[in-house]
Each structure stands twice: as structure tokens, then as C-alpha cells.
Design an enzyme around this catalytic site. Sequence first.
Site, PDB file in Angstrom:
ATOM      1  N   GLU A  83      31.828  46.230  24.197  1.00 18.68           N
ATOM      2  CA  GLU A  83      32.252  46.245  22.794  1.00 18.68           C
ATOM      3  C   GLU A  83      31.041  46.340  21.869  1.00 18.68           C
ATOM      4  OE1 GLU A  83      34.718  46.949  20.084  1.00 18.68           O
ATOM      5  OE2 GLU A  83      35.723  46.241  21.904  1.00 18.68           O
ATOM      6  N   GLU A  93      29.055  53.742  17.610  1.00 20.08           N
ATOM      7  CA  GLU A  93      29.805  54.179  16.426  1.00 20.08           C
ATOM      8  C   GLU A  93      28.923  54.158  15.185  1.00 20.08           C
ATOM      9  OE1 GLU A  93      33.354  51.835  16.085  1.00 20.08           O
ATOM     10  OE2 GLU A  93      34.418  53.026  17.580  1.00 20.08           O
TER      11      GLU A  93
END
Length: 162
Positions: A85, A92
Site C-alpha cells: 500500500e 501514484e
Amino acid sequence: MTQHKKILSPPDRERRSLAWKVAPDLLASFRYAWQGIVYATRTQRNFRIHLAIAVFVWTMCWLLSLNYLEIAILTAMVALVLVLELLNTALESVVDLTVQQSYHELAKIAKDCAAAAVLIGAIASVAIAGLIAWPHFQALLEPAILTPVKSYFLPQKISLFP
């Protein structure tokens, strides 16, 4: 088409000019790492969900009295999902920095693949947790629930001779 550069204030400009430098000492490295965890916790809903699931998993480890190896395996799986994560968040951010406000198919692919990595890690973690926890749940349920249910549904032995 010209791109507009964001104008940074002097403290921000000075701080960003040092962003490429290596941490001066080990304590600074840990501080930067901690800032990454805090950032992900504050801004990423999925990271908070994974943290809540981690607390649930460790609570179940304690309630089910799992052995050290089982706890170690589940802790490794929790860590794997949290790491994935964090990597997803980092990727991102870099992609968003690169493409800024425009759409690019390769940026979509990069983001989707990073999210898929987290999903596969989470699915594997759930499967492993289920395989570890099922015998413990079964042992808890056997005397209270499963034995009466089994005796109700299993055919009774009928003897022709008393």
C-alpha cells in the site's frame, strides 16, 4: 501551450532544493520514514483500512492463542500488504507529479498495476489467515456447536438385537 510553474515561497523553495539530498544521519532516515507512514495514514483511506485489519488480525491471534510461527506468518502478511500500500501510494504520487493534470494511458496502467499488486497481496493474506485460523475456530466451535449439529444430522445406529 505553456505550462505554469507553481511559485514557491522562500522557505518552500529552500526545502525543495534539498529534497534530492541523502539524509544526513540515521535518525533523519527514520524520521523521513515515519513521515511517510504518517502521510499514508492521514491521506490514504485504504492504508487506514489495512491498519484496522492488522489490529483485528493481532487481536484474533491473541484470542485464538496462536503459536509463535502462526503469529509470525500473519504479521509478515500484514506487513506485506502495508508495504504494498505504501509503494502504491508512492508510485501514484510520482505518476501524478509526472503527468500533472493530464491523462496518459501509461499512467493509468502504472496506477492500476500498483493497485492490483495490493489487491493480490491482500487476497493472499486473507487466504493464509483463513488457513491458519480455521483449525482454531473449528476447535472452538466443535464442542459447542458442531457436535450437537453432527449428532442431529448423522443417522442413528439401529441395532436389530437389543
